[in-house]
Design an enzyme around this catalytic site. Structure first.
Site, PDB file in Angstrom:
ATOM      1  N   ARG A  60      -2.768  29.034  31.555  1.00 41.35           N
ATOM      2  CA  ARG A  60      -4.051  29.709  31.283  1.00 41.35           C
ATOM      3  C   ARG A  60      -4.473  29.407  29.854  1.00 41.35           C
ATOM      4  O   ARG A  60      -5.653  29.214  29.560  1.00 41.35           O
ATOM      5  CB  ARG A  60      -3.920  31.220  31.520  1.00 41.35           C
ATOM      6  CG  ARG A  60      -5.099  32.025  30.991  1.00 41.35           C
ATOM      7  CD  ARG A  60      -5.266  33.404  31.638  1.00 41.35           C
ATOM      8  NE  ARG A  60      -4.048  34.114  31.886  1.00 41.35           N
ATOM      9  CZ  ARG A  60      -3.298  34.728  30.944  1.00 41.35           C
ATOM     10  NH1 ARG A  60      -3.661  34.712  29.682  1.00 41.35           N
ATOM     11  NH2 ARG A  60      -2.192  35.364  31.283  1.00 41.35           N
ATOM     12  N   TYR A 113     -31.769  29.383  35.551  1.00 39.37           N
ATOM     13  CA  TYR A 113     -30.937  29.561  36.740  1.00 39.37           C
ATOM     14  C   TYR A 113     -30.815  31.060  37.046  1.00 39.37           C
ATOM     15  O   TYR A 113     -30.529  31.864  36.154  1.00 39.37           O
ATOM     16  CB  TYR A 113     -29.563  28.922  36.510  1.00 39.37           C
ATOM     17  CG  TYR A 113     -28.590  29.266  37.595  1.00 39.37           C
ATOM     18  CD1 TYR A 113     -28.893  28.988  38.934  1.00 39.37           C
ATOM     19  CD2 TYR A 113     -27.387  29.903  37.318  1.00 39.37           C
ATOM     20  CE1 TYR A 113     -28.018  29.334  39.949  1.00 39.37           C
ATOM     21  CE2 TYR A 113     -26.502  30.242  38.328  1.00 39.37           C
ATOM     22  CZ  TYR A 113     -26.827  29.963  39.639  1.00 39.37           C
ATOM     23  OH  TYR A 113     -25.971  30.305  40.644  1.00 39.37           O
ATOM     24  N   ASP A 185     -28.490  25.286  27.612  1.00 40.46           N
ATOM     25  CA  ASP A 185     -27.891  24.938  28.902  1.00 40.46           C
ATOM     26  C   ASP A 185     -28.422  23.545  29.249  1.00 40.46           C
ATOM     27  O   ASP A 185     -29.597  23.369  29.576  1.00 40.46           O
ATOM     28  CB  ASP A 185     -28.301  25.985  29.950  1.00 40.46           C
ATOM     29  CG  ASP A 185     -27.658  25.721  31.312  1.00 40.46           C
ATOM     30  OD1 ASP A 185     -27.343  24.547  31.605  1.00 40.46           O
ATOM     31  OD2 ASP A 185     -27.502  26.688  32.088  1.00 40.46           O
ATOM     32  N   LYS A 210     -22.397  20.204  38.436  1.00 39.40           N
ATOM     33  CA  LYS A 210     -23.597  19.412  38.730  1.00 39.40           C
ATOM     34  C   LYS A 210     -23.394  17.954  38.320  1.00 39.40           C
ATOM     35  O   LYS A 210     -22.518  17.299  38.845  1.00 39.40           O
ATOM     36  CB  LYS A 210     -24.800  20.078  38.046  1.00 39.40           C
ATOM     37  CG  LYS A 210     -24.898  21.597  38.304  1.00 39.40           C
ATOM     38  CD  LYS A 210     -25.003  21.907  39.772  1.00 39.40           C
ATOM     39  CE  LYS A 210     -25.187  23.353  40.198  1.00 39.40           C
ATOM     40  NZ  LYS A 210     -24.532  24.439  39.555  1.00 39.40           N
TER      41      LYS A 210
HETATM   42  C1  LIG Z   1     -28.838  25.398  34.924  1.00 44.28           C
HETATM   43  C2  LIG Z   1     -27.597  26.067  35.467  1.00 44.28           C
HETATM   44  N1  LIG Z   1     -26.775  26.710  34.630  1.00 44.28           N
HETATM   45  C3  LIG Z   1     -25.662  27.334  35.077  1.00 44.28           C
HETATM   46  C4  LIG Z   1     -25.335  27.347  36.424  1.00 44.28           C
HETATM   47  C5  LIG Z   1     -24.103  28.060  36.888  1.00 44.28           C
HETATM   48  O1  LIG Z   1     -23.091  27.142  37.191  1.00 44.28           O
HETATM   49  P1  LIG Z   1     -21.954  27.333  38.301  1.00 44.28           P
HETATM   50  O2  LIG Z   1     -22.617  27.379  39.644  1.00 44.28           O
HETATM   51  O3  LIG Z   1     -21.062  26.150  38.105  1.00 44.28           O
HETATM   52  O4  LIG Z   1     -21.247  28.626  38.016  1.00 44.28           O
HETATM   53  C6  LIG Z   1     -26.157  26.682  37.331  1.00 44.28           C
HETATM   54  C7  LIG Z   1     -25.829  26.680  38.769  1.00 44.28           C
HETATM   55  O5  LIG Z   1     -26.627  26.306  39.607  1.00 44.28           O
HETATM   56  C8  LIG Z   1     -27.325  26.024  36.844  1.00 44.28           C
HETATM   57  O6  LIG Z   1     -28.169  25.380  37.664  1.00 44.28           O
END
Ligand SMILES: Cc1ncc(COP(=O)(O)O)c(C=O)c1O
Length: 391
Positions: A60, A113, A185, A210
């Site tokens: 961890r 998101y 992000d 992604k």
């Molecule tokens: C722009 C963005 N940030 C964060 C996330 C969250 O990521 P995760 O699904 O890997 O937890 C997503 C998920 O779709 C996303 O599109």
């Protein structure tokens, strides 16, 4: 661990594709393994109490496969420190908890998101955190949203799902003038298309699920920063809260990241061809893609991005039902959440990824369809869309 390279070493490599393939690991001194081994070990033998052999005691806290991925992620974003997480949301949670204390305030985008908004709105507010929503493409609105207790400005650019663009350098000036940290992000752009740290961001966040992973076979997240203090806080929470990826997930993510440059160029090529096909189509009332000269964020995107990405959103002239029908009728574009994989996906954000924004300032239009353009043959992709949009 002999195969780990430091990020300083990697700084000597100028080319992005070279860094993607080599940063974080070099062939194992013992047996020459060209790829990082999957260290499927939860614990590490010690030579006497406190006598760690390679800096590892419990997985961890750290695992050599994860260390390799973290060095690779740092090198791709041009940052000093990379930290890997079990999901993008675990990375988001870690960043928020490292930045904010009860009574603090943060500025969030008017398009993001849905899961990020849900975490802030439904969880962090319970712990005395307040937030103000501001449009990412409106510098005055961001400036006006800042308060004396603002500790962070949180931006996606391009945004999910409306593909709005924020000027990272300008927003970083606004945030820093208020002693707040800027978090970007960078999931939609990927480090190949956009390097936020070089533009003034303090933290870059990824859902590595992604484009970085790229094959829709692993969930993960990442934080990259140049700030030693923030990185110490991230490492503390990796160990203290435990939202870390296992070695198999770290391996898969690193394997995917090696081909990021070639995949992104193909995603961009295909997206540009699809935008051209959709332009003037009678079923489409608007195309949201920062590569279009008429897109309000085009100039800023051209300044801060290498290319414009593989994500396209469209609004349907026939409204919500037409959007749902479009999603139901594609065959090659799979109806599914997520994005950034080699296969093309289609979704209805209002009912799927962004359902949690309903009734909020972040609610998305119900005639909106989001396409994650994959790297299949472009003729097949356009054929599929043409068929699905036929009256
Ligand atoms: C722009 C963005 N940030 C964060 C996330 C969250 O990521 P995760 O699904 O890997 O937890 C997503 C998920 O779709 C996303 O599109």
């Amino acid at each position: 661990m002999s195969e780990k390279k430091s990020t300083q070493d990697e700084g000597a490599w100028q080319g992005f594709a070279t860094r993607a393939i080599h940063a974080g690991y070099e062939p194992n001194a013992e047996n020459g393994a060209v790829n990082v081994p999957i260290y499927a070990s939860s614990t590490f033998a010690q030579d006497g109490v406190g006598g760690m052999r390679g800096g590892y005691e419990y997985a961890r806290t750290g695992n050599p496969t994860r260390t390799a991925l973290e060095a690779n992620l740092a090198a791709l974003e041009g940052g000093a420190h990379g930290r890997a997480f079990s999901s993008g949301m675990a990375a988001t949670d870690c960043a928020l908890r490292s930045l904010l204390r009860p009574g603090d305030h943060l500025v969030i985008p008017d398009d993001a998101y849905g899961g990020t908004f849900r975490l802030i709105d439904k969880v962090f507010t319970q712990w005395g955190i307040t937030y103000t929503v501001a449009a990412v493409n409106d510098l005055d609105a961001i400036r006006a949203a800042i308060r004396p207790e603002t500790k962070a400005v949180w931006i996606e650019t391009p945004t999910n799902p409306l593909l709005n663009v924020g000027d990272i350098a300008a927003i970083s000036e606004i945030a820093h003038a208020a002693n707040a940290k800027l978090v970007i992000d960078n999931t939609f752009a990927s480090p190949y298309l956009q390097q936020p740290l070089a533009l003034g961001a303090d933290i870059v966040l990824h859902s590595t699920t992604k484009y970085l992973g790229g094959h829709s076979d692993v969930v993960g997240g990442a934080l990259v920063t140049d700030d030693d203090e923030l990185d110490t806080a991230f490492a503390f929470l990796q160990n203290g809260a435990g939202g870390v990826p296992g070695p198999f997930d770290a391996f898969l993510t690193m394997r995917g990241a090696k081909t990021l440059a070639v995949r992104m160029d193909k995603h961009c090529d295909n997206a540009e061809a699809i935008v051209e096909f959709l332009q003037g189509h009678s079923a489409i009332s608007s195309i949201l893609y920062p590569g279009l000269p008429e897109h309000p964020g085009h100039e800023v995107a051209a300044k801060q991005m290498r290319r414009f990405g593989g994500m396209i959103s469209v609004r349907l002239a026939g409204g919500k039902q037409a959007a749902l029908d479009f999603c139901a009728r594609t065959e090659l574009f799979t109806l599914a959440e997520s994005l950034g994989g080699i296969e093309s996906l289609i979704e209805h954000p209002g009912a799927m990824t962004h359902a949690s924004t309903a009734g909020s300032l972040l609610e998305v239009p119900d005639d909106l369809v989001r396409l994650s353009v994959g790297i299949e043959d472009i003729g097949d992709l356009i054929g599929d869309l043409e068929h699905a949009l036929r009256p």
